[in-house]
Design an enzyme around this catalytic site. Structure first.
Site, PDB file in Angstrom:
ATOM      1  N   GLU A  84     -27.768 -41.071 -41.679  1.00 27.15           N
ATOM      2  CA  GLU A  84     -27.962 -41.157 -40.239  1.00 27.15           C
ATOM      3  C   GLU A  84     -29.408 -40.750 -39.940  1.00 27.15           C
ATOM      4  O   GLU A  84     -30.249 -41.587 -39.700  1.00 27.15           O
ATOM      5  CB  GLU A  84     -26.939 -40.193 -39.638  1.00 27.15           C
ATOM      6  N   GLY A 138     -22.490 -37.016 -36.479  1.00 30.08           N
ATOM      7  CA  GLY A 138     -21.867 -38.046 -37.318  1.00 30.08           C
ATOM      8  C   GLY A 138     -20.997 -37.457 -38.415  1.00 30.08           C
ATOM      9  O   GLY A 138     -20.417 -38.216 -39.209  1.00 30.08           O
TER      10      GLY A 138
HETATM   11  N1  COA Z   1     -20.515 -18.260 -36.851  1.00 31.53           N
HETATM   12  C1  COA Z   1     -21.480 -18.144 -35.922  1.00 31.53           C
HETATM   13  N2  COA Z   1     -22.753 -18.584 -36.074  1.00 31.53           N
HETATM   14  C2  COA Z   1     -23.056 -19.148 -37.267  1.00 31.53           C
HETATM   15  C3  COA Z   1     -22.114 -19.280 -38.299  1.00 31.53           C
HETATM   16  C4  COA Z   1     -20.790 -18.823 -38.052  1.00 31.53           C
HETATM   17  N3  COA Z   1     -19.840 -18.928 -38.973  1.00 31.53           N
HETATM   18  N4  COA Z   1     -22.716 -19.877 -39.342  1.00 31.53           N
HETATM   19  C5  COA Z   1     -23.992 -20.115 -38.990  1.00 31.53           C
HETATM   20  N5  COA Z   1     -24.195 -19.673 -37.740  1.00 31.53           N
HETATM   21  C6  COA Z   1     -25.442 -19.730 -36.989  1.00 31.53           C
HETATM   22  C7  COA Z   1     -26.634 -19.232 -37.793  1.00 31.53           C
HETATM   23  O1  COA Z   1     -26.722 -17.818 -37.715  1.00 31.53           O
HETATM   24  C8  COA Z   1     -27.786 -19.932 -37.100  1.00 31.53           C
HETATM   25  O2  COA Z   1     -28.057 -19.238 -35.894  1.00 31.53           O
HETATM   26  P1  COA Z   1     -29.560 -19.163 -35.314  1.00 31.53           P
HETATM   27  O3  COA Z   1     -29.925 -20.591 -34.999  1.00 31.53           O
HETATM   28  O4  COA Z   1     -29.422 -18.300 -34.103  1.00 31.53           O
HETATM   29  O5  COA Z   1     -30.363 -18.573 -36.430  1.00 31.53           O
HETATM   30  C9  COA Z   1     -27.187 -21.292 -36.696  1.00 31.53           C
HETATM   31  O6  COA Z   1     -25.759 -21.112 -36.754  1.00 31.53           O
HETATM   32  C10 COA Z   1     -27.594 -22.444 -37.612  1.00 31.53           C
HETATM   33  O7  COA Z   1     -27.254 -22.112 -38.915  1.00 31.53           O
HETATM   34  P2  COA Z   1     -28.143 -22.483 -40.180  1.00 31.53           P
HETATM   35  O8  COA Z   1     -27.566 -21.729 -41.330  1.00 31.53           O
HETATM   36  O9  COA Z   1     -29.584 -22.313 -39.866  1.00 31.53           O
HETATM   37  O10 COA Z   1     -27.776 -23.998 -40.438  1.00 31.53           O
HETATM   38  P3  COA Z   1     -28.321 -25.421 -39.994  1.00 31.53           P
HETATM   39  O11 COA Z   1     -29.637 -25.410 -39.313  1.00 31.53           O
HETATM   40  O12 COA Z   1     -28.240 -26.220 -41.216  1.00 31.53           O
HETATM   41  O13 COA Z   1     -27.238 -25.904 -38.920  1.00 31.53           O
HETATM   42  C11 COA Z   1     -25.070 -26.585 -38.125  1.00 31.53           C
HETATM   43  C12 COA Z   1     -25.882 -25.839 -39.205  1.00 31.53           C
HETATM   44  C13 COA Z   1     -23.599 -26.574 -38.540  1.00 31.53           C
HETATM   45  C14 COA Z   1     -25.231 -25.889 -36.767  1.00 31.53           C
HETATM   46  C15 COA Z   1     -25.635 -28.050 -38.025  1.00 31.53           C
HETATM   47  O14 COA Z   1     -25.645 -28.632 -39.293  1.00 31.53           O
HETATM   48  C16 COA Z   1     -24.792 -28.900 -37.093  1.00 31.53           C
HETATM   49  O15 COA Z   1     -24.962 -28.872 -35.887  1.00 31.53           O
HETATM   50  N6  COA Z   1     -23.837 -29.676 -37.659  1.00 31.53           N
HETATM   51  C17 COA Z   1     -22.921 -30.482 -36.907  1.00 31.53           C
HETATM   52  C18 COA Z   1     -23.399 -31.889 -36.754  1.00 31.53           C
HETATM   53  C19 COA Z   1     -23.600 -32.588 -38.061  1.00 31.53           C
HETATM   54  O16 COA Z   1     -23.098 -32.191 -39.095  1.00 31.53           O
HETATM   55  N7  COA Z   1     -24.353 -33.658 -38.024  1.00 31.53           N
HETATM   56  C20 COA Z   1     -24.714 -34.397 -39.203  1.00 31.53           C
HETATM   57  C21 COA Z   1     -23.981 -35.647 -39.267  1.00 31.53           C
HETATM   58  S1  COA Z   1     -24.857 -36.891 -40.066  1.00 31.53           S
END
Ligand code: COA
Length: 507
Positions: free
Chosen positions: A291, A385
Site C-alpha cells: 500500500e 489496510g
Molecule cells: N497500548 C497503548 N499504546 C501503545 C501500545 C499499547 N499496547 N503499543 C504501542 N503504543 C503506542 C506507543 O507508545 C507509541 O506512542 P507515541 O506515539 O506516543 O510514542 C505509538 O503507540 C506508536 O507505536 P510505535 O511502537 O512507535 O509503532 P508504529 O509507529 O509502528 O505504529 C501502529 C504502530 C499500530 C499505531 C501503526 O502501525 C498503525 O496505525 N497501524 C494500523 C494501520 C495499519 O496497520 N496500516 C497498514 C496497512 S497497509
C-alpha cells in the site's frame, strides 16, 4: 500563462479554468462532502483545503471529508483545529485530529481502505460534492495524472458532482507513467481483475474525467510533507531478525523460495525498520505488492533486493524524497502506483499469495490483534489496510514491540481490549523476543507459545498464571472473564499493567 503551466495542461479548454485556491474554496458550502486526494501524507490536495480553513475563520462551516488515508501538510491538524469537520473517513494519523476524535468533537469512520471505493461507487455514502485532487499534469485527452499517491482519487473524480484539480508544479513531471488506473465496475456486473503478477499493467495512465465536471484548476507549488517515522532501533532490528529467521524456516520447509512471495508491509516505524532487515538477508529478486512505499522500499530497490514494487503511495522522508524525485527515471519499470482499491483488493491479495506484515498495538494470548484502539476506547490512527491484507494474505504476520510506555504496558495481554484482526486471521506474531507461528494450533496450544516467545520476560509469570487459572475454568478458549481486561484497568488506575506481587518478585 507561464509556459511551464501550459505544458502541464494538455487539454486546451481547461487552460481557461485556472482559479485561485480562495476562489475554489468559496464554492464549498456548509454541509458539503469533499473527496480529497492524499494517502499517508503523499499526493494530498494542499491549497484548497488550506484556503477553506482560512475562509472558515470568517464564515464557519462544517464539511464531511473523505480521503485515501492520512493527509500531509498538517491539513488534518488544521481542519480539526478549525472545527470544520463534521465527519472524516477512512483513516487519519494526526495527533490533534486523534484528540478531537476521542473527545467526539468530530465523527470518524475507521474503515478498511479497500472498502471506501465500493461504498462510494454504490452510493452508500453521502454523495461527494467536490473531488479535490492533486495532479502532476492533465493530458490532451483529459486524463488527470496523479502525483505521489492514487488513493481513492479515481472513484472520487468519477462520482463527485464537480472536480477541482490542484496542479502542483513542485511535483516532478517525471511521475507521468508511474500510475495504473483501473476501474473495477459495479458489484455483480464486474469481471475478474486481470492482474496476476505484481508488475501487470491493467488500466490507464491517468484518471479519466468528464471535462464538464472540472470546476477549476488551482496552480500550486508545494512538496508533500515528509514522513516522520523513527529510524530502526535495537528492538525493531531484533523484530526484523526474527522475521528473517521465520522466513528462512519457510524456505527450508519448501513452502517458499529465496525469492519469497510478494510482500506487503504496513505503515509506521516498526514496519519500515522490519523491511530494512531484508537488506542484509539472502533473499533476492523480491516483489512487493503493498500500500504505502516507505523509505526502506527505495533502499531495497536501490540495493537490487526488490525487483518490482506495486503500491498506492510513496511516503518518504525529506532526504529520501530529494534523492528519489531527482532520479525518478531510475525507478521507471520498477514501481507502479494503483488505486487503493486495487493495491488492497482481496481478490488479488489471495491470488498473489502475499506475505503481509503489519503492526499491532497489542495482541492477546490466543492471537487476536488490536491495531487501532488504545485501551479499547481511544482511536490511534485506524485499521488502514491492515484488515484488507490480514484476512486474505498467504502469511499474515503482526509485529509489535513487547511493551510500550517504558514497560508499563505489555503488548501481549490476556484479552485484547479491541479486536481488529481475529485469531482466525493471524498466522504469526513477532516481538523483539521471538516469534510465535500460530498456524495449525488450537487456542490452548497458541497461548504458551505466545507467552514464552513473544511476551516481555517481566510479564511472562503474570501471563502464565492467568493462563493456568483460565485453563481451570475450562472451555475451548479459556478465560477468566472478570480478569480478562483487568490489565488495562490496572494501567488506567495505577499507571502500570504489572500486578504488585510480580513487581515485588521482579525486584
Ligand atoms: N497500548 C497503548 N499504546 C501503545 C501500545 C499499547 N499496547 N503499543 C504501542 N503504543 C503506542 C506507543 O507508545 C507509541 O506512542 P507515541 O506515539 O506516543 O510514542 C505509538 O503507540 C506508536 O507505536 P510505535 O511502537 O512507535 O509503532 P508504529 O509507529 O509502528 O505504529 C501502529 C504502530 C499500530 C499505531 C501503526 O502501525 C498503525 O496505525 N497501524 C494500523 C494501520 C495499519 O496497520 N496500516 C497498514 C496497512 S497497509
Amino acid at each position: 500563462m507561464e509556459p511551464c503551466i501550459f505544458e502541464r495542461i494538455g487539454h486546451r479548454a481547461l487552460r481557461e479554468r485556472i482559479v485561485t485556491a480562495e476562489t475554489a474554496a468559496s464554492w464549498i458550502n456548509d454541509g458539503m462532502t469533499l473527496g480529497l486526494s492524499g494517502f499517508t501524507r503523499a499526493g494530498d490536495a494542499k491549497a484548497v483545503p488550506t484556503a477553506l480553513i482560512e475562509r472558515a475563520k470568517q464564515q464557519p462551516l462544517k464539511v464531511d471529508v473523505y480521503t485515501g488515508a492520512s493527509l500531509g501538510s498538517d491539513i488534518d491538524k488544521l481542519m480539526a483545529e478549525a472545527g470544520i469537520i463534521h465527519k472524516r473517513l477512512p483513516f487519519q494519523a494526526d495527533a490533534t485530529m486523534r484528540r478531537k476524535i476521542n473527545e467526539r468533537e468530530l465523527l470518524f469512520i475507521d474503515q478498511h481502505l479497500s472498502h471506501t471505493a465500493e461504498l462510494v461507487r454504490s452510493d452508500a455514502l453521502k454523495p461527494i460534492d467536490y473531488a479535490i485532487v492533486e495532479a502532476v499534469s492533465i493530458t490532451e485527452d483529459g486524463l488527470i495524472i496523479p502525483t505521489t499517491s492514487v488513493g481513492n482519487s479515481s472513484i472520487f473524480v468519477e462520482k463527485a458532482r464537480q472536480v477541482i484539480i490542484e496542479l502542483n508544479m513542485a511535483q516532478p513531471k517525471a511521475l507521468y507513467g508511474f500510475h495504473d488506473i483501473y476501474e473495477v465496475g459495479k458489484q455483480g456486473e464486474r469481471s475478474p481483475i486481470p492482474l496476476t503478477k505484481v508488475d501487470d499493467r491493467i488500466g490507464m495512465i491517468g484518471i479519466p474525467v468528464d471535462i464538464d465536471k472540472i470546476a477549476g484548476i488551482v496552480i500550486t507549488n508545494q512538496m508533500d510533507s515528509p514522513s516522520t517515522i523513527a529510524p530502526p532501533d535495537e528492538e525493531t532490528s531484533a523484530i526484523a531478525n526474527h522475521l528473517i529467521d521465520f522466513l528462512r524456516k519457510e524456505v527450508a520447509a519448501g513452502r517458499l523460495t529465496e525469492r519469497l512471495a510478494p510482500i506487503q508491509a504496513g505503515i509506521g516505524s516498526v514496519a519500515n525498520a522490519v523491511l530494512y532487515g531484508l537488506l542484509d538477508s539472502e533473499f533476492y529478486d523480491l516483489e512487493v505488492y503493498s500500500e504505502v512505499l516507505q523509505d526502506s522500499m527505495f533502499d531495497l530497490i536501490d540495493a537490487g533486493k526488490v525487483r518490482f514494487a506495486s503500491g498506492c503511495s510513496m511516503t518518504l522522508s525529506e532526504s529520501k524524497m530529494k534523492q528519489v524525485y531527482t532520479n525518478l527515471d531510475a525507478y521507471r519499470g520498477k514501481l507502479i502506483l494503483r488505486p487503493q482499491e486495487i493495491s488492497n483488493h482481496p481478490e488479488i491479495i489471495r491470488r498473489l499469495g502475499l506475505i503481509s506484515i503489519n503492526t499491532a498495538l497489542e495482541a492477546d494470548i490466543y492471537g487476536n490483534v488490536n491495531s487501532t484502539h488504545v485501551r479499547g476506547t481511544h482511536m490511534m490512527n485506524g485499521i488502514g489496510g491492515s484488515g484488507d491484507f490480514a484476512r486474505h494474505a498467504r502469511l499474515t504476520i503482526f509485529v509489535t514491540k513487547s511493551s510500550a510506555e517504558h514497560g508499563a504496558i505489555s503488548s501481549i495481554v490476556p484479552f485484547v481490549s479491541h479486536v481488529d484482526h481475529t485469531e482466525h486471521d493471524v498466522d504469526v506474531i513477532i516481538t523483539e523476543y521471538g516469534y510465535a507461528d500460530l498456524r495449525g494450533l488450537a487456542p490452548v496450544e497458541r497461548a504458551p507459545l505466545i507467552i514464552e516467545h513473544c511476551a516481555h520476560p517481566d510479564y511472562r509469570p503474570q501471563l502464565r498464571d492467568y493462563f493456568a487459572e483460565a485453563l481451570d475454568r475450562g472451555g475451548h478458549t479459556p478465560h477468566v472473564l472478570e480478569k480478562a481486561l483487568l490489565w488495562h484497568i490496572r494501567y488506567e488506575q495505577h499507571g502500570t499493567m504489572r500486578e504488585e506481587k510480580y513487581e515485588l518478585q521482579r525486584q
